[in-house]
Design a protein around this motif. Structure first.
Motif, PDB file in Angstrom:
ATOM      1  N   ASP A  37      -6.607  11.200  -5.654  1.00 53.40           N
ATOM      2  CA  ASP A  37      -5.907   9.923  -5.833  1.00 53.40           C
ATOM      3  C   ASP A  37      -6.815   8.724  -5.563  1.00 53.40           C
ATOM      4  O   ASP A  37      -6.351   7.581  -5.533  1.00 53.40           O
ATOM      5  N   LEU A  38      -8.130   8.987  -5.372  1.00 47.54           N
ATOM      6  CA  LEU A  38      -9.145   7.961  -5.094  1.00 47.54           C
ATOM      7  C   LEU A  38      -8.930   7.265  -3.753  1.00 47.54           C
ATOM      8  O   LEU A  38      -9.428   6.161  -3.526  1.00 47.54           O
ATOM      9  N   ILE A  39      -8.211   7.915  -2.857  1.00 46.50           N
ATOM     10  CA  ILE A  39      -8.003   7.423  -1.500  1.00 46.50           C
ATOM     11  C   ILE A  39      -8.886   8.244  -0.556  1.00 46.50           C
ATOM     12  O   ILE A  39      -8.980   9.466  -0.694  1.00 46.50           O
ATOM     13  N   PRO A  40      -9.554   7.587   0.410  1.00 40.75           N
ATOM     14  CA  PRO A  40     -10.410   8.331   1.328  1.00 40.75           C
ATOM     15  C   PRO A  40      -9.673   9.461   2.036  1.00 40.75           C
ATOM     16  O   PRO A  40      -8.539   9.294   2.487  1.00 40.75           O
ATOM     17  N   THR A  41     -10.343  10.601   2.123  1.00 41.23           N
ATOM     18  CA  THR A  41      -9.773  11.751   2.828  1.00 41.23           C
ATOM     19  C   THR A  41      -9.941  11.611   4.337  1.00 41.23           C
ATOM     20  O   THR A  41      -9.311  12.338   5.097  1.00 41.23           O
ATOM     21  N   GLY A  42     -10.809  10.702   4.753  1.00 39.25           N
ATOM     22  CA  GLY A  42     -11.154  10.550   6.170  1.00 39.25           C
ATOM     23  C   GLY A  42     -12.523  11.102   6.485  1.00 39.25           C
ATOM     24  O   GLY A  42     -13.093  10.808   7.534  1.00 39.25           O
ATOM     25  N   LYS A  43     -13.067  11.889   5.562  1.00 40.39           N
ATOM     26  CA  LYS A  43     -14.370  12.506   5.776  1.00 40.39           C
ATOM     27  C   LYS A  43     -15.484  11.558   5.357  1.00 40.39           C
ATOM     28  O   LYS A  43     -15.439  10.960   4.284  1.00 40.39           O
ATOM     29  N   ASP A  52      -7.533   2.216   3.336  1.00 39.38           N
ATOM     30  CA  ASP A  52      -6.504   3.074   3.933  1.00 39.38           C
ATOM     31  C   ASP A  52      -6.752   3.334   5.417  1.00 39.38           C
ATOM     32  O   ASP A  52      -6.426   4.394   5.952  1.00 39.38           O
ATOM     33  N   ALA A  53      -7.323   2.336   6.080  1.00 38.84           N
ATOM     34  CA  ALA A  53      -7.656   2.492   7.503  1.00 38.84           C
ATOM     35  C   ALA A  53      -6.429   2.744   8.364  1.00 38.84           C
ATOM     36  O   ALA A  53      -6.526   3.394   9.416  1.00 38.84           O
ATOM     37  N   ILE A  54      -5.273   2.261   7.940  1.00 39.86           N
ATOM     38  CA  ILE A  54      -4.053   2.439   8.739  1.00 39.86           C
ATOM     39  C   ILE A  54      -3.691   3.904   8.892  1.00 39.86           C
ATOM     40  O   ILE A  54      -3.015   4.288   9.853  1.00 39.86           O
ATOM     41  N   HIS A  55      -4.148   4.762   7.980  1.00 38.26           N
ATOM     42  CA  HIS A  55      -3.858   6.194   8.054  1.00 38.26           C
ATOM     43  C   HIS A  55      -5.024   7.010   8.600  1.00 38.26           C
ATOM     44  O   HIS A  55      -4.959   8.240   8.623  1.00 38.26           O
ATOM     45  N   GLN A  56      -6.106   6.324   8.999  1.00 39.43           N
ATOM     46  CA  GLN A  56      -7.279   7.016   9.526  1.00 39.43           C
ATOM     47  C   GLN A  56      -7.653   6.376  10.864  1.00 39.43           C
ATOM     48  O   GLN A  56      -8.384   5.387  10.905  1.00 39.43           O
ATOM     49  N   PRO A  57      -7.164   6.914  11.977  1.00 39.86           N
ATOM     50  CA  PRO A  57      -7.363   6.294  13.296  1.00 39.86           C
ATOM     51  C   PRO A  57      -8.831   6.087  13.669  1.00 39.86           C
ATOM     52  O   PRO A  57      -9.140   5.187  14.459  1.00 39.86           O
ATOM     53  N   GLU A  58      -9.743   6.900  13.079  1.00 41.85           N
ATOM     54  CA  GLU A  58     -11.159   6.751  13.437  1.00 41.85           C
ATOM     55  C   GLU A  58     -11.837   5.633  12.649  1.00 41.85           C
ATOM     56  O   GLU A  58     -12.968   5.258  12.969  1.00 41.85           O
ATOM     57  N   PHE A  59     -11.177   5.086  11.641  1.00 44.96           N
ATOM     58  CA  PHE A  59     -11.729   3.952  10.902  1.00 44.96           C
ATOM     59  C   PHE A  59     -11.515   2.671  11.712  1.00 44.96           C
ATOM     60  O   PHE A  59     -10.545   2.564  12.463  1.00 44.96           O
TER      61      PHE A  59
END
Length: 352
Positions: free
Chosen positions: A210-216, A319-326
């Motif tokens: 979906d072109l959204i970061p996976t967090g990796k 999409d930082a709101i869904h990735q606490p480490e960002f």
């Protein structure tokens, strides 16, 4: 140094004004009070030919019907938010799912598609505009009444400085960027595949389908995402790397700067001699090589096609709101959102 303005249309019962900023060297920047859209940037090549180096339309109405975010300010949050929803302090907020099922670039009526108030700035060594927009609580699903100022300043060093400032009365999300498509060949004479991009980044964000970061975060070394020593855009277009293929054969990726503070990006076109140097205080740049630009319309007389422009979207991580480490893009009422990105244009002579 001067500013001229002209009426170019009407939107939502309000006048649409195009402002043209000029410096003493002949560089001009034209922009609208609609979406803070940069319509033209005219700068010289190594032969002294002044030409436009951004993608834009000649007619205002085309921005309403055809524009893939040409030249605008996007927000409240640049990029995609997964599922068009997020949670703050235990409360869930539902956003406009304008790229179903996700939220893209602030929603159906983001900052790119509203009329901003504009105030002229006229000084001896710089001219510009201070844009203002009030985004009410609940607009596109976001909490908080948000006051946003965006300033465009052109100086005699052939620099365009963009400053963003925001204040909210309730905890919310803010992550702004400018979405200009650069083409340094001038007047769209060529596509951007031979442009060379260089920046200090040793990691990039992996994207899902979906072109959204996976967090990796992926190490850039020995991949087409290593731009530390300069790389042609073509290398990503022709790459079989799964991430290049996923993005539509090119780039649509957040590249994370190695350093904190001021970071530099250099985009250059050898044939014209033009170079764009971007400096920013943001932690990443989303490089988009217009892999999906092809369509049944023209851009200043040139048929829309892929790779006709390069976007350098300096911003917080998507999409930082869904990735606490960002790094967080949450703005609290006691804080001020502030960011600056500077674009400097110059031309190299043969042999430089």
């Amino acid at each position: 140094m001067k500013i001229i303005d002209k009426l170019v249309g009407n939107y939502d019962g309000q006048s649409v004004i195009e402002y043209t900023l000029s410096n003493d060297s002949g560089m001009t920047v034209s922009c609208l009070n609609y979406g803070c859209v940069i319509t033209k940037i005219i700068v010289p090549d190594r032969q002294g030919n002044f030409e436009n180096v951004v993608l834009g339309f000649e007619e205002f109405e085309d921005y309403l019907d055809l524009s893939p975010y040409f030249g605008c300010v996007v927000g409240r949050v640049a990029g995609r938010i997964k599922g068009a929803r997020f949670e703050l302090d235990g409360k869930e907020y539902l956003l406009a799912d304008n790229e179903h099922p996700n939220h893209l670039h602030g929603g159906k009526k983001g900052f790119n598609s509203v009329i901003w108030k504009a105030e002229k700035i006229e000084e001896d060594e710089e001219v510009g505009l201070k844009f203002y927009y009030y985004s009410p609580n609940g607009e596109e699903g976001y909490p908080g009444n948000l006051n946003i100022f965006v300033t465009y300043l052109l100086n005699n060093k052939n620099e365009l400085v963009i400053t963003y400032e925001g204040k909210t009365d309730q905890k919310t999300l803010v992550n702004l960027t400018n979405h200009s498509y650069f083409n340094l060949s001038g007047n769209l004479k060529r596509d951007c595949t031979e442009h060379i991009l260089q920046l200090e980044s040793d990691r990039f964000l992996e994207l899902g389908k979906d072109l959204i970061p996976t967090g990796k975060m992926i190490a850039a070394k020995n991949t087409p995402f290593d731009f530390q020593h300069g790389r042609r855009i073509l290398s990503g277009v022709n790459s079989v790397h799964p991430q290049n293929v996923l993005a539509g054969n090119g780039y649509d990726h957040p590249l994370i700067f190695t350093g904190n503070g001021e970071n530099t990006i250099v985009l250059s076109d050898e044939e014209s001699g033009r170079t764009l140097m971007v400096t920013t205080d943001q932690p990443c740049v989303v490089v988009y090589t217009s892999n999906q630009l092809e369509g049944p319309f023209s851009i200043s007389g040139v048929r829309a096609r892929n790779y006709l422009g390069v976007c350098l979207e300096t911003q917080g991580l998507p999409d930082a709101i869904h990735q606490p480490e960002f790094p967080s893009v949450i703005l609290n009422p006691e804080d001020v959102y502030y960011s600056t990105t500077k674009y400097r244009f110059f031309a190299n002579t043969l042999g430089d």
